[in-house]
Enzyme design. Structure first.
Site, PDB file in Angstrom:
ATOM      1  CE  LYS A   1      15.969  35.160  64.157  1.00 30.75           C
ATOM      2  NZ  LYS A   1      15.259  35.184  62.876  1.00 30.75           N
TER       3      LYS A   1
ATOM      4  NE  ARG B   1      13.206  36.312  55.906  1.00 33.49           N
ATOM      5  CZ  ARG B   1      13.006  36.217  57.225  1.00 33.49           C
ATOM      6  NH1 ARG B   1      12.932  37.307  57.975  1.00 33.49           N
ATOM      7  NH2 ARG B   1      12.852  35.032  57.791  1.00 33.49           N
TER       8      ARG B   1
ATOM      9  CE1 TYR C   1      16.071  68.459  73.135  1.00 36.44           C
ATOM     10  CE2 TYR C   1      15.864  66.090  73.497  1.00 36.44           C
ATOM     11  CZ  TYR C   1      16.601  67.252  73.555  1.00 36.44           C
ATOM     12  OH  TYR C   1      17.883  67.224  74.031  1.00 36.44           O
TER      13      TYR C   1
ATOM     14  CG  MET D   1      21.228  59.893  73.356  1.00 33.50           C
ATOM     15  SD  MET D   1      22.741  60.735  72.843  1.00 33.50           S
ATOM     16  CE  MET D   1      22.216  61.466  71.299  1.00 33.50           C
TER      17      MET D   1
END
Length: 331
Positions: free
Chosen positions: A30, A125, A243, A289
């Site tokens: 998967k 689930r 940052y 990023m």
């Protein structure tokens, strides 16, 4: 940049094939084979495993040319159920809603749908409860569904946790088979449970994470993720790095910048994990990023050197980001 060793995946599959003995080995592919490439992985292990498990009909259809049974683990909508039945895939029936949907589609196609019944043994689930079995069997006996298997899923990785769920599942499948009047394929073990004890193997074992090299020292991590050093600069004591001023140099040091960041799957919660440059490990001190900053101390690191974030002997997973997430997302 990621590099996949498909021979390692094949060796891992062979390891599990020997481990499970007479039980069937189902390869869980998967989500693009946990980020390793769905069709590439499947082609390398098709001669070792007994069947495949995927999450969607889109994934299943890509594997049809390999002529193996394919179990779709997630319930599908009406349109995808049509595709699955026409492709002779095995559908998961996890609820009365799904049962009715699959049966309705199968009747409209004048076909029999192959299904495995999902039991909720404690994860809350997907799946039926023990109290549902009577009604479930009544509906199945008057349906266009061919029940080939029954399964559940462990949430824990210790023997006491697994034993508690296994007892619930055992109660369900024994009642189910007794009322049904014939045996079906029973499976609950994932990679961890397969390694933990043979008592969980039953008729089939579903191997995902272990296939890709994690869970046992005999397994070979197949995915390697590298990044290039694109800058090295000297930072004096008191310098802010990244940052938010969350990292401040306590002494003069060298900061290496890598061309990887959260846009390519390196979560900012991995700050503090260590990457390998050369033969040494260095801490990540800031993640942006598209760039990651590493404190390399007084080491002489050059632009163009390669940093390894994931691979043999290097694993930056922590309490917030587990290896599953890294395999699926880190590129």
């Amino acid at each position: 940049m990621q590099i996949i060793d498909y021979n390692a995946i094949e060796k891992n599959a062979l390891f599990f094939k020997r481990l499970v003995g007479e039980s069937k080995l189902c390869a869980v592919l998967k989500n693009n084979a946990y980020g390793h490439g769905l069709t590439h992985v499947a082609r390398h292990i098709v001669g070792v495993v007994d069947c495949f498990a995927v999450g969607t009909i889109d994934e299943a259809e890509q594997l049809l040319p390999l002529h193996k049974d394919i179990l779709i683990l997630l319930p599908q909508n009406e349109r995808n159920t049509v595709r699955a039945i026409k492709s002779n895939c095995i559908l998961t029936v996890d609820s009365f809603f799904t049962l009715n949907l699959v049966d309705t589609v199968a009747r409209s196609l004048n076909k029999t749908a192959r299904v495995h019944i999902k039991i909720d043994s404690g994860m809350s689930r997907l799946g039926f409860q023990y109290a549902d079995i009577g009604e479930l069997l009544q509906l199945l006996c008057n349906s266009n569904l061919e029940v080939e298997g029954i399964f559940s899923h462990f949430y824990g990785d210790t023997e006491p946790e697994c034993d508690a769920q296994f007892r619930k599942f055992e109660l369900c499948f024994k009642e189910f088979e007794q009322r049904l009047g014939f045996s079906v394929v029973k499976h609950i073990a994932n990679s961890g449970a397969a390694l933990l004890s043979s008592k969980y193997h039953l008729d089939m074992v579903r191997v995902g994470l272990g296939l890709y090299g994690y869970g046992n020292d005999s397994l070979l991590p197949a995915k390697r993720v590298n990044a290039d050093v694109i800058s090295v600069k000297r930072a004096v004591a008191g310098s802010v790095v990244g940052y938010g001023a969350k990292y401040v140099c306590t002494s003069d040091t060298n900061i290496a910048t890598l061309n990887v960041g959260y846009a390519t799957g390196l979560s900012r919660t991995l700050i503090g994990s260590k990457v390998q440059i050369g033969n040494n490990l260095y801490p990540i001190v800031a993640i942006c990023m598209a760039m990651t900053l590493v404190d390399v101390g007084d080491a002489e690191i050059s632009v163009g050197e390669v940093a390894t974030l994931l691979g043999q002997g290097v694993n930056i997973a922590n309490d917030q980001v587990i290896i599953y997430e890294l395999l699926c997302n880190l590129k």
